[in-house]
Design a protein around this motif. Sequence first.
Motif, short mmCIF file in Angstrom:
data_model
loop_
_atom_site.label_atom_id
_atom_site.label_comp_id
_atom_site.label_asym_id
_atom_site.label_seq_id
_atom_site.Cartn_x
_atom_site.Cartn_y
_atom_site.Cartn_z
N GLN A 74 0.83 -1.20 0.00
CA GLN A 74 0.00 0.00 0.00
C GLN A 74 0.87 1.26 0.00
O GLN A 74 0.58 2.23 -0.70
CB GLN A 74 -0.92 0.01 1.23
CG GLN A 74 -2.03 -1.02 1.19
CD GLN A 74 -2.93 -0.92 2.42
OE1 GLN A 74 -2.96 0.09 3.10
NE2 GLN A 74 -3.67 -2.00 2.68
N THR A 75 1.94 1.23 0.78
CA THR A 75 2.80 2.41 0.91
C THR A 75 3.42 2.81 -0.42
O THR A 75 3.40 3.99 -0.81
CB THR A 75 3.91 2.15 1.95
OG1 THR A 75 3.30 1.90 3.22
CG2 THR A 75 4.84 3.36 2.06
N LEU A 80 3.44 6.38 -5.31
CA LEU A 80 3.50 6.56 -6.75
C LEU A 80 2.24 7.21 -7.30
O LEU A 80 2.31 8.11 -8.16
CB LEU A 80 3.73 5.21 -7.43
CG LEU A 80 5.08 4.53 -7.13
CD1 LEU A 80 5.13 3.14 -7.74
CD2 LEU A 80 6.24 5.38 -7.65
N VAL A 81 1.10 6.79 -6.81
CA VAL A 81 -0.17 7.26 -7.37
C VAL A 81 -0.53 8.65 -6.84
O VAL A 81 -0.96 9.53 -7.60
CB VAL A 81 -1.29 6.25 -7.06
CG1 VAL A 81 -2.66 6.84 -7.37
CG2 VAL A 81 -1.07 4.97 -7.85
N LYS A 84 3.48 10.98 -6.98
CA LYS A 84 4.42 10.98 -8.10
C LYS A 84 3.74 10.89 -9.47
O LYS A 84 4.39 10.63 -10.47
CB LYS A 84 5.41 9.81 -7.95
CG LYS A 84 6.24 9.87 -6.67
CD LYS A 84 7.04 11.16 -6.58
CE LYS A 84 7.78 11.26 -5.24
NZ LYS A 84 8.51 12.55 -5.11
N GLY A 85 2.43 11.12 -9.52
CA GLY A 85 1.75 11.21 -10.81
C GLY A 85 1.69 9.93 -11.61
O GLY A 85 1.68 9.97 -12.84
N GLN A 86 1.62 8.78 -10.95
CA GLN A 86 1.64 7.50 -11.64
C GLN A 86 0.26 6.81 -11.60
O GLN A 86 0.16 5.59 -11.48
CB GLN A 86 2.71 6.59 -11.02
CG GLN A 86 4.09 7.20 -10.95
CD GLN A 86 4.72 7.42 -12.32
OE1 GLN A 86 4.49 6.64 -13.25
NE2 GLN A 86 5.51 8.48 -12.46
N GLN A 87 -0.81 7.61 -11.74
CA GLN A 87 -2.16 7.06 -11.65
C GLN A 87 -2.44 6.01 -12.71
O GLN A 87 -3.28 5.12 -12.53
CB GLN A 87 -3.20 8.19 -11.77
CG GLN A 87 -3.22 9.16 -10.61
CD GLN A 87 -2.14 10.23 -10.71
OE1 GLN A 87 -1.41 10.29 -11.70
NE2 GLN A 87 -2.03 11.07 -9.68
N GLY A 122 10.58 6.83 -5.56
CA GLY A 122 10.27 8.26 -5.50
C GLY A 122 11.45 9.10 -5.93
O GLY A 122 11.32 10.04 -6.73
N ALA A 123 12.64 8.77 -5.40
CA ALA A 123 13.85 9.50 -5.78
C ALA A 123 14.18 9.29 -7.25
O ALA A 123 14.62 10.21 -7.95
CB ALA A 123 15.02 9.06 -4.91
#
Length: 674
Positions: A74-75, A80-81, A84-87, A122-123
Amino acid sequence: MSMQCFLNSLIYVLVVSHGSKAFHGTTLLATANRDTSSVRTSVKSAATSEAEMTKSLEELIGLKNLMLLNKDEQTILELLVEKKGQQHLVADWPEAGIEDDEKKNFVQSLVRLDTSYVGGLGAYIDKARALLASSAAGKNPFADLDAELPEGESLGDSSEESFMNAEAEGLKAARRGVGFILVAGGLGERLGYQGIKLELPVDGLSGRTFLDMYREYIAALSARIGKILPLAIMTSDDTDARTRELIAEKDIQGCQVEIIKQDKVVALSDGDARIALDGKYKIATKPHGHGDVHSLMRSSGLARQWLDDYGLEYLFFFQDTNALVLHTVLPSLGVAQKRDFSMNSVCVPRRAGEAAGAIAKLVKKDEPPLVINVEYNQLDPLLKAGNGQGDINDPKSGFSPFPGNANVLVMKLKDYVQTIEGKDRGVVDEFVNPKYADETKTKFKKPTRLECMMQDYPILLRREVPSAKVGFTTFDRWIAFSPAKNDLVTARKLSAAGEPPSAAASTEFDVYKAHAIKALLYDKEDASYQTLGGISGLYAGPRLIFGPFFALTVSDLRTKISQPHKCHLDPNTALYLDGSNIKIDSITLKGDAAAIIINTRNDASLLIKDLVLEADEGLIFKDIPDDELSNAKPSDSIRGYITVNKPTLTINIDRPGTFLLTGTGQLSELEPDL
């Protein structure tokens, strides 16, 4: 300006595409510690609506789908979603109860990718967005920089005193301890070979694979200094299993092997660094590059262990299919020790404009310099901006003053450990090289990824050990550099144009040539060449292989073959010697005669005197017709010829004693001296 600011400005190094104008390429380096969270491209995927971008993960996939995942899963998905715009990763998820196993496996793969990348996904995405934005903007990374020639040493011909002195110093350095790191994460696809490159035979005379050759050298050096030396091999998912099998197939005492495996990184589909998919529930991944070796040496604990527990002082980094690299080990160690280099790059002469990276010192007023590899199409415009002339050949040598980088590195281990355990944790600064689909530079022809190269280590070194010296050692190309990397078609084209083929065939014959020249049994100034497998310009002298136990250094060769004028070898003959207790007084090989002489015993010695062999078959090479290449053995088809090895004489000393090999191959045991 602070040193850190200067280094940050240096790190955005533009790699201009071949044939393009200066500073209009698309490959850049980024600092590992730069704050990139606020740097974004203006691109937004048409597939991701504004409303979707503001939704939480639970709103996008539903509570029941969310409950399928454990806390770690979940984390990473929430990060990401939601941040970080990864929908798009979950845009097509059906309701819970449908394809649940696929969803679970998909998110587990994200967890693994997040864990394997230092700093997490994320990085990775933040750095990718910064790099892609800079790439699209076409930034000039070399503003206000000058290139100068760094400190280094040219060793020239192996017969020169400077070369032998460097070998002697290198042997002293090796006695203090040296660890070897072999970068072998890639398959042989560029060679036209589908297996791992380390399993390829180097030559048809000895039959040794590349891995056997490297391990035997380290074992011989270990025996010489009385200390078992380690070899770390960096593998990948593609090469790991077969590499381990290859190690197990042959027991080579005196070389301790460790495996460190690199992981792939996520591929990126567009200028907004959206993670690319290879199917609904599969993340597209790509190799990250051999720069991973530094972070792996840290995370595996090997670098620290080699320093603290083994007491080693140096490291020697090399790649998988440059068979000549072993000639450079001791002399490059010797130069590093003499000049107190924390990093010493092995180099070869390069002509101005040659498509090869060069070692240069990048300087800026009032700031410390950075000695690093600079791509050839970066170097020329950089020099033109400084001296108005660009990269030009020296009239005396015919080569550029800036030597070509062979991507072989000697490191001082103490500085290395301090560097990779610093704030960057061994993560070499990355670059991105997208192939844009159009002028908007927002879409790619195919997914890209962040990459890193091991030779960019000096950037990290300067951050952690500012006083460290970085330099180079230049060797003649015939003794130091002949990589097997190109397929047969490419090799034929290059050889026809007078360029090094850099293929399996040219590597094999360059190995024969290097041994012959080092032993003073072939005059490189009176060279003759042949065409085999459609590759022209191949060495046409006697085929010689000297195993590392026979001779580690040029001085060893002078002792073992003390009278080269009494050794007469016709061009098509072959001689393979291995074992520490062999000496040659005189030998004659005629026609196609081939001899394999081995003495691996410490309690036996062999003298070769007045040996004369003549034969019309021995080590024979036969072209493979083009229409039969597809049916040939893969290791032959990439060469374009088959090898028929029918030795005229094979000697393997199998008992203690003092032996004489003479006449037409008569072996006799001599009475021990009273």
